[in-house]
Design a protein around this motif. Sequence first.
Motif, short mmCIF file in Angstrom:
data_model
loop_
_atom_site.label_atom_id
_atom_site.label_comp_id
_atom_site.label_asym_id
_atom_site.label_seq_id
_atom_site.Cartn_x
_atom_site.Cartn_y
_atom_site.Cartn_z
N PHE A 234 41.89 43.40 37.93
CA PHE A 234 40.91 42.34 38.09
C PHE A 234 41.38 41.07 37.40
O PHE A 234 42.30 41.09 36.57
N THR A 350 32.86 35.32 38.84
CA THR A 350 32.86 36.66 39.43
C THR A 350 31.41 37.00 39.76
O THR A 350 30.51 36.79 38.96
N VAL A 383 35.70 46.62 41.39
CA VAL A 383 36.11 45.24 41.60
C VAL A 383 36.83 45.16 42.94
O VAL A 383 37.71 45.98 43.23
N MET A 385 38.17 42.27 46.30
CA MET A 385 38.42 40.89 46.74
C MET A 385 37.87 40.72 48.14
O MET A 385 38.16 41.51 49.03
N GLN A 394 36.27 37.16 44.02
CA GLN A 394 36.20 38.43 43.29
C GLN A 394 34.74 38.87 43.18
O GLN A 394 33.89 38.13 42.71
#
Length: 417
Positions: A234, A350, A383, A385, A394
């Motif tokens: 991450f 994020t 996590v 993308m 993210q």
Amino acid sequence: MVKLLMIADDFTGALDTGVQFAKRGICTQIFTKQKLEDADVRPETEVLVVDTESRPMEKAEAYEAVHEIAAWAVRRGVRIIFKKTDSALRGNIGIELQAVADTDRDETVFFMPGHPTIGRITENGTHYIEGKLLQDSVFGADPFEPVKKSYIPDIIADQSEIPVRCLRREEPIEICGADNCRVAVCDVTCTEDIDRRLEELKAQGRLKLLAGCAALADRLVEIIPFHYAKRKMFQKTDSLYVACGSLNQITREQVEYAVKECGFACRHLTMEQKLCPAYYETPEGKAFIGEIVKLCETEKKIVVDTFDGEEDIHEYRMIHGIPQADVRFLISESHGHIVKEIVDRRMDVTILMTGGDTLMGYMKLIGCTQLEPVCEIEPGVVVSMLVWNGYRQQVISKSGGFGTEDIMGRIAQKIVK
């Protein structure tokens, strides 16, 4: 070449299972559309994960969704099909197991539902959550999917007449088949139980139809010969924004802890803000989104929640004619409008979304059908993308009923610069 197909009934489940492979460098693709074309699958992909979004469906619709993608995989020579189930057995468990079983009527689906590392075990066919019968746990009072039984064959029988057998730890898999068993519910009281059963299935050439949660996926990685690439990690960002779409009591306690003990700024969506997505097209709605964006510019940790008493929600629904079944989707869409504006600003943030519907609602809003899992930042917290209009965002996903009280604070410590 795809070696394993996993079918999940919600997006969080797809992610927390698929990431068990992606975090080890195995090429993994996750899709939120059910009708795949050969061109959708990259040549190097070995694990294919499809989210059917079938948890809230009627059972006939859920059967078709799962059976269609499983049959598609069988026709293309995928050897192992894994039906991902919720570790608290919410959703269309019975009919979806039957949908997988019906792709090969000569094989048994070996169902290992336990997740011992988080206190969810199966013994003598009965499921327990942290020592309590499943029906007596917090999931027995789930606002959308209460589970009222603990004996797994009874849960399956609510939807399907498929023959089921409970397989105790010491019993060999050979006994499955002699009595026309098509689903074998395997006891899982520790991780070693999963390992022993997988080794047994592999040795006897019966590693074909499987079902279970992320714990099973984690151990399956060690059994199938995959190719491994460099692992991904991450990225740290300026801030963390939590879109809390879950109504689960566990999540409520996590939010309260994050605000009181970890310094999160908090905003609470009103009934109109969370149940009327059209609100965000009004001047008031646009002004509210502007306030949230400014908050993201000044604060490092922000959480926007949707908690209200059940009586308040019921009263609002009755006045505005909103079906109970629509509540979760309206909440997800409302969160999606806010998050879309934050992402449009290209802020270094994020996005953490709680509840499988929350992230899915956002992806539907922007027209995205594929996500790239990266790693787990905490056990069961994924996590990923998301690529949209050339921009990589993210995102973190967490199931509403998952995690310890301080989990949001721990995530913030790792993510925020």
